[in-house]
Write a protein that holds these residues in place. Structure first.
Motif, PDB file in Angstrom:
ATOM      1  N   LEU A  73       0.828  -1.213   0.000  1.00  0.00           N
ATOM      2  CA  LEU A  73       0.000   0.000   0.000  1.00  0.00           C
ATOM      3  C   LEU A  73       0.859   1.259   0.000  1.00  0.00           C
ATOM      4  O   LEU A  73       0.578   2.218  -0.730  1.00  0.00           O
ATOM      5  N   THR A  74       1.908   1.258   0.802  1.00  0.00           N
ATOM      6  CA  THR A  74       2.809   2.412   0.828  1.00  0.00           C
ATOM      7  C   THR A  74       3.512   2.574  -0.515  1.00  0.00           C
ATOM      8  O   THR A  74       3.648   3.685  -1.035  1.00  0.00           O
ATOM      9  N   GLY A  75       3.941   1.467  -1.098  1.00  0.00           N
ATOM     10  CA  GLY A  75       4.608   1.520  -2.398  1.00  0.00           C
ATOM     11  C   GLY A  75       3.714   2.039  -3.503  1.00  0.00           C
ATOM     12  O   GLY A  75       4.163   2.766  -4.389  1.00  0.00           O
ATOM     13  N   ILE A  76       2.443   1.674  -3.463  1.00  0.00           N
ATOM     14  CA  ILE A  76       1.508   2.159  -4.485  1.00  0.00           C
ATOM     15  C   ILE A  76       1.383   3.671  -4.398  1.00  0.00           C
ATOM     16  O   ILE A  76       1.410   4.371  -5.421  1.00  0.00           O
ATOM     17  N   VAL A  77       1.269   4.187  -3.201  1.00  0.00           N
ATOM     18  CA  VAL A  77       1.166   5.647  -3.027  1.00  0.00           C
ATOM     19  C   VAL A  77       2.429   6.328  -3.541  1.00  0.00           C
ATOM     20  O   VAL A  77       2.359   7.334  -4.264  1.00  0.00           O
ATOM     21  N   VAL A  78       3.587   5.782  -3.210  1.00  0.00           N
ATOM     22  CA  VAL A  78       4.847   6.376  -3.657  1.00  0.00           C
ATOM     23  C   VAL A  78       4.978   6.294  -5.174  1.00  0.00           C
ATOM     24  O   VAL A  78       5.373   7.264  -5.832  1.00  0.00           O
ATOM     25  N   SER A  79       4.644   5.154  -5.759  1.00  0.00           N
ATOM     26  CA  SER A  79       4.812   5.015  -7.213  1.00  0.00           C
ATOM     27  C   SER A  79       3.857   5.903  -7.989  1.00  0.00           C
ATOM     28  O   SER A  79       4.223   6.434  -9.039  1.00  0.00           O
ATOM     29  N   VAL A  80       2.648   6.098  -7.497  1.00  0.00           N
ATOM     30  CA  VAL A  80       1.716   7.021  -8.160  1.00  0.00           C
ATOM     31  C   VAL A  80       2.280   8.434  -8.098  1.00  0.00           C
ATOM     32  O   VAL A  80       2.226   9.181  -9.083  1.00  0.00           O
ATOM     33  N   SER A  81       2.854   8.794  -6.961  1.00  0.00           N
ATOM     34  CA  SER A  81       3.442  10.129  -6.830  1.00  0.00           C
ATOM     35  C   SER A  81       4.640  10.310  -7.758  1.00  0.00           C
ATOM     36  O   SER A  81       4.777  11.341  -8.416  1.00  0.00           O
ATOM     37  N   VAL A  82       5.500   9.307  -7.826  1.00  0.00           N
ATOM     38  CA  VAL A  82       6.679   9.396  -8.698  1.00  0.00           C
ATOM     39  C   VAL A  82       6.260   9.461 -10.163  1.00  0.00           C
ATOM     40  O   VAL A  82       6.819  10.243 -10.945  1.00  0.00           O
ATOM     41  N   THR A  83       5.266   8.678 -10.550  1.00  0.00           N
ATOM     42  CA  THR A  83       4.780   8.721 -11.934  1.00  0.00           C
ATOM     43  C   THR A  83       4.206  10.092 -12.256  1.00  0.00           C
ATOM     44  O   THR A  83       4.457  10.638 -13.333  1.00  0.00           O
ATOM     45  N   ALA A  84       3.456  10.658 -11.334  1.00  0.00           N
ATOM     46  CA  ALA A  84       2.890  11.992 -11.551  1.00  0.00           C
ATOM     47  C   ALA A  84       3.996  13.041 -11.694  1.00  0.00           C
ATOM     48  O   ALA A  84       3.919  13.918 -12.561  1.00  0.00           O
ATOM     49  N   ILE A  85       5.034  12.928 -10.870  1.00  0.00           N
ATOM     50  CA  ILE A  85       6.150  13.877 -10.966  1.00  0.00           C
ATOM     51  C   ILE A  85       6.878  13.719 -12.292  1.00  0.00           C
ATOM     52  O   ILE A  85       7.248  14.701 -12.936  1.00  0.00           O
TER      53      ILE A  85
END
Length: 115
Positions: A73-85
């Motif tokens: 769950l934490t990784g999904i949040v981080v990866s969505v943020s990195v993809t958006a950036i």
């Protein structure tokens, strides 16, 4: 501007595909890691560690490990943020320099610093 893009349509299309391939590649690697963690945390025959019933077993061996699920769950949040950036940075670079070629961006930035 549009005429220049049409003259170099193939190069622009190739560059867009290259950038999108990198962004999609990062997303695929993230998904593979999440699948690995989720499968690693599941143990056949055990139940989720949610204790509602007071008569539920209290031994650790009766439950699956909740840590991999939390990491996923934490990784999904981080990866969505990195993809958006990454996507936002790509759009900003293109809007500012009208290209996604790193060599051209460096040259244009150097020229802008000199003036």
């Amino acid at each position: 501007m549009t005429a220049k893009l049409m003259e170099h349509f193939e190069e622009v299309a190739a560059l867009i595909l290259f950038v999108m391939k990198k962004i999609i590649g990062f997303s695929m690697m993230d998904s593979a890691i999440y699948l690995f963690l989720a499968s690693y945390g599941y143990i056949d025959g055990r139940i989720a560690p949610i204790i509602v019933d007071p008569a539920a077993p209290l031994e650790v061996s009766a439950y699956v490990n909740p840590l991999p699920a939390g990491l996923v769950l934490t990784g999904i949040v981080v990866s969505v943020s990195v993809t958006a950036i990454m996507l936002a940075l790509t759009v900003r670079l293109y809007r500012r320099y009208h290209t996604l070629d790193i060599d051209k961006i460096a040259l244009l930035a150097k020229e802008a610093d000199e003036t």
